[in-house]
Design an enzyme around this catalytic site. Structure first.
Site, PDB file in Angstrom:
ATOM      1  CG  HIS A 265      -2.083  -0.938   1.087  1.00  0.00           C
ATOM      2  ND1 HIS A 265      -3.051  -0.787   0.116  1.00  0.00           N
ATOM      3  CD2 HIS A 265      -2.429  -2.031   1.802  1.00  0.00           C
ATOM      4  CE1 HIS A 265      -3.944  -1.752   0.253  1.00  0.00           C
ATOM      5  NE2 HIS A 265      -3.592  -2.520   1.257  1.00  0.00           N
TER       6      HIS A 265
ATOM      7  CB  CYS B   9      -5.602 -10.588 -18.106  1.00  0.00           C
ATOM      8  SG  CYS B   9      -6.068 -12.273 -17.683  1.00  0.00           S
TER       9      CYS B   9
END
Length: 781
Positions: A387, A706
């Site tokens: 994060h 992907c």
């Protein structure tokens, strides 16, 4: 007279002075006086000079006879603490003769000017190197001059009275003289280059500002049985304080850039959930009561237990696992600091243009950074997918994380050159490194301006073929980065984030709300939503408790996961289908089924899908006239080899190259001993991709890639040559992939792909790829 004696003590040469080893019981007022300005402890200070540049001798500073008799004994000799100095231990000596006292009062001559009398002489301190040479007047002086200086760690043994007389005669060195002597100057630290992880691109040149967080002192502690309720109350108070802190951080969002707001808000929401009735707090309270642990110990134990379960999961998405474990540990850290009243890091004093250096930064720390003041960030810990890394990218601050030895090598105020794209920081750069940094800074500014222009340009080849470039989305926090990169929608939205760190399963309404926050802001761009890809090895407590009976088995990656588990628990699939169908009226969406291996799995899922749609229409829920397409992930060799049959049941394919390579080569990238065998350019992997692509193209069915291969600009020519026209990748890779697309011609790519598919050696394939993407590259590259 006493004043002169104190001067005599402070004037001793530094070779005899070791202030740090003087004990309080030995230190006299004279010895405790501060050193002259500019002097460095442990370094010999030069002799004092007068304004004419001449050394001051004993003749210049006459000392009354009483001074030598009453001067206190020296205590700075280099001796272990608690022991007497050599002077204190020496037996009393008879008074020195006048000639000896006179000789002792004069400075020693230069080493190269001294005559060579017999070596038998009393030990004298080292002569000052810049003292003017003076010929010895008497034999005693010659003996004193000829005697070599004692070793720094040897205890000198001069005649006590003679030494005192000399000390009294020598004045303390002036600050100017101490600074003029090279040995008194601190040694300049060398240039140091440290390599870390490239996190946020950009170049910064500025002064280091090192910051550290006060360590939390929370040793393991047990409690008595009658202290259970007070400890639980302490924990409750810490939870309340933590909630207030998270609320303050959320209030700060309005002053951050829009991209940073989108990253931090969902993370703070997750923190708020964990500060509610979460598994962490339930477990901590249980440990307090059952194991009689103090609140901080219970919190730490429970957090580590949860993190261990998360990290032990055999999931291909290791970055996502680390993020989730980090969220739990961050809340435990915050609770522990509040329980122990330990202050948090403050970044208010960082000067403008500084490069922030720290051992580690939390996402909450990153939220306090001002991108208009901070030039760059470098830390010793951290990962590329955490994060904090996402936050730094959102703030646009050049950043390098995981720099080994950084905090030990850096000093506050050091000049530094940080390159967030190369993942390096150069401390105390020399002229060459500094000039290179300035050139890199100018080049980055030019490159950034050029890539920014690409955002508005179409992704089209030189011969007019359009290539759809989309982004993978792990958590909603990454949404601003997708818009910033110029993606044409989301090619893979992983929905596991909805199920993590929850006591119960998210219902249809909760999922609809989450999907709405993603589909709505994209303003008409396509969103491909993959339904839950979960196996028993993943840390979803509500699912693990609800599947009965359940055994993870020796190899969970080959067990009940993906579409297999959803078909076993159809109510989970129905809730997801319903939420996605409801959000489809806000924008175009597609639904992707994970871990498909046979056509029957797609057929069964479609029956559930259409049944849910009929139920919603009966209830009057608005739905699009045409149901969103239902596709299949091609990520196993079985699915690739059966692609022509699966294509008859599915509406589109998405090739997941990460899992496809893993299952094809039987290699887990997380296993260090075999990770070198993981190679997406292995001929077997490429042939499976080619087979699946051609099966879809024969039915004119959309097919995309992907996995990580899609985000590698060097592999774009090969993928286009195989017939692929849709690529989904991490948002940060889109600008450079688009740049590559705009330099290619489809015919050239097709010829190149045919040449590659003729090869059987992965190394040769790698050489061909390198040579095509960079014609100047040699085969050894």
């Amino acid at each position: 007279m006493k004043t002169d004696a104190r001067k005599a003590d402070t004037a001793r040469p530094a070779a005899q002075t070791t202030p740090t080893q003087t004990t309080p019981t030995q230190t006299t007022p004279a010895a405790a006086s501060p050193p002259a300005a500019g002097a460095t402890p442990g370094i010999v200070a030069p002799a004092a000079r007068n304004t004419a540049g001449k050394s001051t001798s004993a003749k210049d500073t006459p000392v009354p006879e009483a001074a030598s008799k009453t001067a206190p004994k020296a205590t700075e000799g280099k001796m272990p603490p608690g022991k007497a100095t050599p002077e204190a231990e020496a037996p009393p000596k008879p008074p020195a003769k006048p000639a000896e006292a006179k000789a002792a009062a004069k400075p020693a001559p230069e080493p190269d000017a001294a005559p060579k009398p017999p070596a038998k002489a009393a030990a004298k301190p080292a002569p000052e190197p810049d003292a003017a040479p003076k010929p010895p007047a008497k034999a005693a002086e010659a003996k004193a001059a000829a005697k070599p200086a004692p070793e720094p760690d040897a205890a000198p043994k001069p005649t006590a009275k003679a030494t005192e007389a000399k000390a009294a005669a020598r004045p303390a060195p002036e600050p100017e003289a101490a600074e003029a002597e090279p040995r008194a100057q601190p040694r300049r630290l060398r240039e140091a280059t440290i390599k870390g992880l490239a996190i946020s691109p950009g170049v910064a040149i500025g002064a280091v500002f090192d910051t550290s967080e006060v360590p939390t002192l929370a040793p393991r502690r047990s409690i008595a049985a009658d202290q259970v309720e007070p400890e639980r109350q302490r924990l409750a108070n810490a939870v309340t304080a933590s909630r207030k802190q998270v609320a303050k951080l959320k209030a700060r969002l309005s002053v951050l850039p829009e991209e940073a707001q989108g990253e931090l808000e969902p993370l703070l929401d997750a923190y708020a959930l964990m500060l509610g009735e979460s598994r962490l707090l339930r477990g901590a309270r249980r440990r307090i009561a059952e194991e009689l642990l103090a609140a901080e110990t219970a919190v730490q134990d429970e957090a580590e237990a949860i993190a261990a379960v998360i990290l032990a999961a055999k999931d291909d998405d290791k970055a996502g696992l680390k993020r989730r474990a980090g969220e739990v540990r961050e809340i435990a850290r915050r609770l522990t600091r509040n329980l122990t009243a330990t202050p948090f890091r403050s970044l208010k004093d960082v000067p403008p243009g500084a490069i922030l250096v720290a051992e580690e930064l939390t996402p909450a720390d990153a939220a306090l950074l001002d991108p208009t003041r901070i030039a760059g960030v470098a830390t010793e810990e951290g990962g590329a997918d955490g994060h904090t890394a996402i936050m730094l990218r959102a703030l646009g601050i050049p950043s390098v994380l995981a720099c080994p030895g950084l905090t030990e090598a850096a000093r506050r105020g050091d000049e530094a050159v940080l390159d967030g794209g190369a993942g390096t920081i150069v401390l105390r750069p020399g002229a060459a490194a500094l000039e290179a940094g300035r050139e890199a800074l100018a080049a980055y500014a030019k490159e950034k301006a050029r890539l920014a222009k690409l955002r508005r340009l179409p992704s089209v080849t030189l011969d007019g073929e359009e290539v759809d470039l989309q982004a993978n989305l792990e958590i909603p926090a990454e949404l601003p980065l997708i818009a910033q990169a110029g993606a044409q929608g989301i090619g893979l939205l992983r929905t596991e984030f909805l199920f993590m760190n929850r006591e119960d399963l998210p219902d249809e309404d909760a999922q609809f709300e989450a999907y709405s926050q993603i589909v709505g802001p994209l303003a008409g761009d396509h969103v491909t939503i993959r339904v839950l890809d979960w196996g028993g090895e993943k840390d979803i407590e509500a699912l693990a408790e609800g599947i009965e009976p359940y055994h993870s088995g020796p190899n969970p990656a080959l067990g009940l996961r993906g579409i297999r588990m959803l078909l076993k628990r159809p109510e989970l699939l129905e809730a997801q289908f319903a939420a996605i169908l409801r959000v489809a009226v806000q924008g175009p969406v597609r639904i992707l089924l994970p871990m498909v291996t046979i056509p029957a799995e797609v057929a069964q899922a479609r029956e559930i899908y259409e049944r849910v749609a009929r139920r919603l229409r009966r209830k009057g829920v608005p739905l699009p006239d045409k149901l969103p397409p239902l596709g299949a992930m091609i990520e196993t060799p079985g699915a690739a080899l059966a692609a022509d049959a699966i294509a008859l049941e599915a509406d589109f394919f998405a090739i997941g190259t990460n899992d496809l390579a893993m299952y094809t080569l039987a290699v887990d990238r997380a296993e260090a001993e075999v990770s070198h065998l993981y190679d997406p350019l292995h001929p077997a992997v490429l042939r499976l991709m080619q087979f699946a692509t051609e099966a879809a193209l024969r039915l004119r069915m959309p097919v995309s890639v992907c996995g990580e291969m899609a985000g590698n600009p060097r592999l774009v020519p090969l993928l286009l040559g195989l017939g692929l026209r849709s690529l989904s990748m991490n948002a940060s890779a889109i600008p450079r992939v688009k740049q590559m697309v705009r330099t290619l011609k489809i015919d050239d790519c097709a010829r190149f792909a045919r040449r590659v598919m003729e090869q059987s050696d992965p190394k040769r394939i790698q050489e061909l790829v390198m040579a095509f993407s960079d014609p100047t590259a040699s085969k050894s590259d």
